[in-house]
Design a protein around this motif. Structure first.
Motif, mmCIF file in Angstrom:
data_model
loop_
_atom_site.group_PDB
_atom_site.id
_atom_site.type_symbol
_atom_site.label_atom_id
_atom_site.label_comp_id
_atom_site.label_asym_id
_atom_site.label_seq_id
_atom_site.Cartn_x
_atom_site.Cartn_y
_atom_site.Cartn_z
ATOM 1 N N ASP A 293 0.830 -1.212 0.000
ATOM 2 C CA ASP A 293 0.000 0.000 0.000
ATOM 3 C C ASP A 293 0.859 1.254 0.000
ATOM 4 O O ASP A 293 0.492 2.277 -0.558
ATOM 5 C CB ASP A 293 -0.928 0.004 1.231
ATOM 6 N N ASN A 294 2.034 1.182 0.622
ATOM 7 C CA ASN A 294 2.911 2.343 0.692
ATOM 8 C C ASN A 294 3.743 2.530 -0.571
ATOM 9 O O ASN A 294 4.350 3.562 -0.773
ATOM 10 C CB ASN A 294 3.846 2.220 1.906
ATOM 11 N N ASN A 295 3.828 1.505 -1.394
ATOM 12 C CA ASN A 295 4.572 1.594 -2.637
ATOM 13 C C ASN A 295 3.795 2.406 -3.663
ATOM 14 O O ASN A 295 2.557 2.527 -3.594
ATOM 15 C CB ASN A 295 4.852 0.196 -3.200
ATOM 16 N N LEU B 205 20.174 9.644 -10.299
ATOM 17 C CA LEU B 205 19.177 9.797 -9.246
ATOM 18 C C LEU B 205 19.874 10.004 -7.906
ATOM 19 O O LEU B 205 20.901 9.394 -7.631
ATOM 20 C CB LEU B 205 18.320 8.534 -9.192
ATOM 21 N N ILE B 206 19.343 10.899 -7.095
ATOM 22 C CA ILE B 206 19.789 10.978 -5.702
ATOM 23 C C ILE B 206 19.049 9.851 -4.982
ATOM 24 O O ILE B 206 17.856 9.951 -4.702
ATOM 25 C CB ILE B 206 19.484 12.359 -5.096
ATOM 26 N N ASP B 207 19.778 8.754 -4.730
ATOM 27 C CA ASP B 207 19.109 7.507 -4.353
ATOM 28 C C ASP B 207 19.388 7.031 -2.939
ATOM 29 O O ASP B 207 19.102 5.885 -2.612
ATOM 30 C CB ASP B 207 19.480 6.407 -5.354
ATOM 31 N N ASN B 208 19.960 7.907 -2.108
ATOM 32 C CA ASN B 208 20.152 7.523 -0.710
ATOM 33 C C ASN B 208 20.098 8.762 0.173
ATOM 34 O O ASN B 208 20.199 9.892 -0.313
ATOM 35 C CB ASN B 208 21.464 6.752 -0.517
ATOM 36 N N TYR B 209 19.921 8.537 1.454
ATOM 37 C CA TYR B 209 19.732 9.637 2.398
ATOM 38 C C TYR B 209 20.984 10.504 2.537
ATOM 39 O O TYR B 209 20.895 11.713 2.728
ATOM 40 C CB TYR B 209 19.322 9.072 3.763
ATOM 41 N N LYS C 215 10.010 12.447 3.525
ATOM 42 C CA LYS C 215 9.567 11.096 3.870
ATOM 43 C C LYS C 215 10.264 10.062 2.990
ATOM 44 O O LYS C 215 10.680 8.997 3.467
ATOM 45 C CB LYS C 215 8.049 10.994 3.708
ATOM 46 N N ARG C 216 10.403 10.385 1.710
ATOM 47 C CA ARG C 216 11.060 9.454 0.787
ATOM 48 C C ARG C 216 12.505 9.190 1.215
ATOM 49 O O ARG C 216 12.947 8.045 1.311
ATOM 50 C CB ARG C 216 11.024 10.022 -0.636
ATOM 51 N N TYR C 217 13.243 10.253 1.481
ATOM 52 C CA TYR C 217 14.667 10.074 1.766
ATOM 53 C C TYR C 217 14.939 9.593 3.179
ATOM 54 O O TYR C 217 15.944 8.919 3.422
ATOM 55 C CB TYR C 217 15.437 11.351 1.434
ATOM 56 N N GLU C 218 14.044 9.887 4.105
ATOM 57 C CA GLU C 218 14.195 9.330 5.454
ATOM 58 C C GLU C 218 14.013 7.819 5.442
ATOM 59 O O GLU C 218 14.510 7.115 6.316
ATOM 60 C CB GLU C 218 13.191 9.987 6.406
ATOM 61 N N GLY C 219 13.307 7.322 4.424
ATOM 62 C CA GLY C 219 13.086 5.885 4.301
ATOM 63 C C GLY C 219 14.159 5.167 3.504
ATOM 64 O O GLY C 219 14.113 3.939 3.366
ATOM 65 N N LEU C 220 15.130 5.922 2.975
ATOM 66 C CA LEU C 220 16.202 5.312 2.193
ATOM 67 C C LEU C 220 17.459 5.165 3.035
ATOM 68 O O LEU C 220 17.673 5.896 3.993
ATOM 69 C CB LEU C 220 16.502 6.151 0.949
ATOM 70 N N GLU C 221 18.282 4.238 2.645
ATOM 71 C CA GLU C 221 19.489 3.916 3.398
ATOM 72 C C GLU C 221 20.465 5.095 3.409
ATOM 73 O O GLU C 221 20.599 5.825 2.433
ATOM 74 C CB GLU C 221 20.183 2.708 2.763
ATOM 75 N N GLU C 222 21.137 5.253 4.538
ATOM 76 C CA GLU C 222 22.212 6.241 4.637
ATOM 77 C C GLU C 222 23.526 5.545 4.349
ATOM 78 O O GLU C 222 23.881 4.572 4.988
ATOM 79 C CB GLU C 222 22.247 6.874 6.030
ATOM 80 N N LEU D 281 11.327 11.661 -5.375
ATOM 81 C CA LEU D 281 12.742 11.457 -5.703
ATOM 82 C C LEU D 281 13.296 12.670 -6.449
ATOM 83 O O LEU D 281 12.564 13.354 -7.165
ATOM 84 C CB LEU D 281 12.907 10.206 -6.572
ATOM 85 N N ILE D 282 14.591 12.919 -6.266
ATOM 86 C CA ILE D 282 15.258 14.050 -6.911
ATOM 87 C C ILE D 282 16.248 13.524 -7.950
ATOM 88 O O ILE D 282 17.023 12.605 -7.668
ATOM 89 C CB ILE D 282 15.999 14.925 -5.872
ATOM 90 N N VAL D 283 16.184 14.108 -9.136
ATOM 91 C CA VAL D 283 17.103 13.762 -10.217
ATOM 92 C C VAL D 283 18.122 14.884 -10.360
ATOM 93 O O VAL D 283 17.776 16.064 -10.299
ATOM 94 C CB VAL D 283 16.349 13.573 -11.554
ATOM 95 N N ARG D 284 19.372 14.506 -10.519
ATOM 96 C CA ARG D 284 20.447 15.462 -10.806
ATOM 97 C C ARG D 284 20.816 15.311 -12.277
ATOM 98 O O ARG D 284 20.962 14.191 -12.770
ATOM 99 C CB ARG D 284 21.650 15.171 -9.910
#
Length: 406
Positions: free
Chosen positions: A36-38, A111-115, A141-148, A353-356
């Motif tokens: 549901d969160n996806n 893609l900026i793909d991690n916290y 919320k997106r980036y807090e849920g991604l790995e650091e 998500l943020i794209v560079r």
């Protein structure tokens, strides 16, 4: 013989069965909630389509990618779309977006793909007012849920500065592993480097080694070289932009004073890529001047050592040395994409998500596209790898050879 209580056995196994059923139910519940969160398939397609449209209208190297890498990125849309549709969850979606952006073959476009990366860019841009999405709930919320990623929030490498003579009292050596500070600030690094530079005033030559340097901040190398040179040096180039909403917002937010591409000098157009007139709308003539600052007014030779990893602001240093004649460049052809402005960031609305993305094309003073042809050294060296000992370093041996003949 011991007799078993049948009722006790039944109750025991019934409890075990109920525990198993409860555990399975909990796993199913968590899986449903996770799904549901996806993002939905529709949301993922919308985000991909937006990213595709931005790149189609704004990205400067689509034709170059065809020529150099034989990749027609725009023509691959249906292939990319099918891959996006087949992603089963957000992690697969993120990985697929990165793979798709990877087909552009540009180190500034990803893609900026991690916290950790998110924090890095938030700290760099957050207070400048150029982007308004860093504090949006969907983004946080997106980036807090991604790995650091540990160790990725400050530097590109873990190498340290090396400041010591190759030949005592004759050939100085400055190794810059990246164009970002090893300490808390550029000033700390520059103070340390300056103290060593002041010992080199009467040396015959100075070697600046940027092999393996993937970039950082132009001000870093400018601070270093300004403390060595005996006079001011300058080099000119041209920065080209396409015409799109995101590009125009970028230009306006930075107060970049652009000219229409029709006024680009004809010799630059003739030497530059064929798509200049068809794909680009604006240009800026970039005049970079490096003046002396607390300099030792060095009269000897300066050598710059480069390799295929040199990129971004490290590449800007290579360009400046080659164009201005400030130093003799030794090593192998670099990685390119230097000389221009910082890459553009944009947000995907559904995922947060943020794209560079590389936002401009840099042409040298003669019209050569740096991303396509890179910086070709004055002396090309076979096996230019930096070694632990100066004695078996091919680039340094070339310096010593040139030093003897001068």
């Amino acid at each position: 013989m011991r007799r078993y209580n049948l009722e006790k056995v039944k109750r025991k196994y019934l409890l075990i069965l109920l525990s198993v059923i409860l555990a399975i139910s909990l796993l199913i519940y968590k899986s449903i909630n996770a799904l549901d969160n996806n993002l939905t398939k529709k949301e993922k397609i919308e985000d991909f389509q937006y990213m595709y449209d931005v790149i189609k209208k704004s990205y400067p190297y689509l034709e170059l990618n065809k020529r150099v890498n034989n990749v027609d990125w725009l023509e691959n849309k249906d292939i990319y779309l099918e891959k996006i549709k087949n992603t089963k969850n957000d992690n697969e979606f993120i990985n697929e977006l990165n793979n798709i952006l990877g087909d552009l073959n540009n180190g500034h476009t990803h893609l900026i793909d991690n916290y950790s990366l998110f924090k890095l860019f938030n700290n760099s841009y957050g207070e400048l007012g150029w982007y308004d999405f860093f504090d949006e709930d969907i983004v946080k919320k997106r980036y807090e849920g991604l790995e650091e990623i540990k160790g990725n929030n400050k530097s590109f490498s873990k190498e340290d500065l090396i400041l010591k003579d190759i030949v005592e009292g004759e050939v100085g050596y400055i190794y810059l592993p990246e164009m970002t500070p090893r300490g808390n600030s550029i000033e700390e690094d520059i103070d340390l480097i300056s103290k060593y530079i002041k010992t080199l005033e009467n040396h015959k030559s100075i070697v600046i080694d940027i092999r393996g340097n993937g970039g950082g901040n132009d001000s870093y190398w400018m601070e270093v070289i300004s403390r060595i040179i005996p006079k001011s040096y300058n080099a000119s180039g041209y920065i080209l932009f396409r015409d799109s909403e995101i590009i125009n917002e970028y230009i306006n937010s930075r107060d970049i004073n652009v000219e229409d591409i029709q006024y680009l000098p004809k010799e630059i157009i003739n030497n530059g890529p064929n798509e200049i007139n068809s794909d680009f709308k604006y240009f800026v003539k970039n005049n970079r001047l490096i003046e002396t600052m607390d300099s030792i007014n060095f009269k000897g030779k300066i050598y710059l050592l480069v390799d295929r990893v040199v990129y971004s602001s490290a590449e800007s240093f290579s360009i400046f040395c080659k164009e201005s004649g400030i130093a003799t460049v030794i090593g192998e052809t670099t990685a390119g994409d230097g000389g221009g402005y910082d890459p553009i960031l944009f947000k995907l609305k559904n995922s947060g998500l943020i794209v560079r993305m590389a936002g401009d094309m840099y042409l040298t003073g003669s019209g050569i596209c740096n991303e396509e042809f890179k910086t070709i050294p004055d002396y090309i060296i076979d096996n230019p790898i930096r070694t632990k000992e100066f004695s078996d370093d091919n680039c340094i041996n070339k310096v010593l050879e040139l030093n003897q003949s001068n």
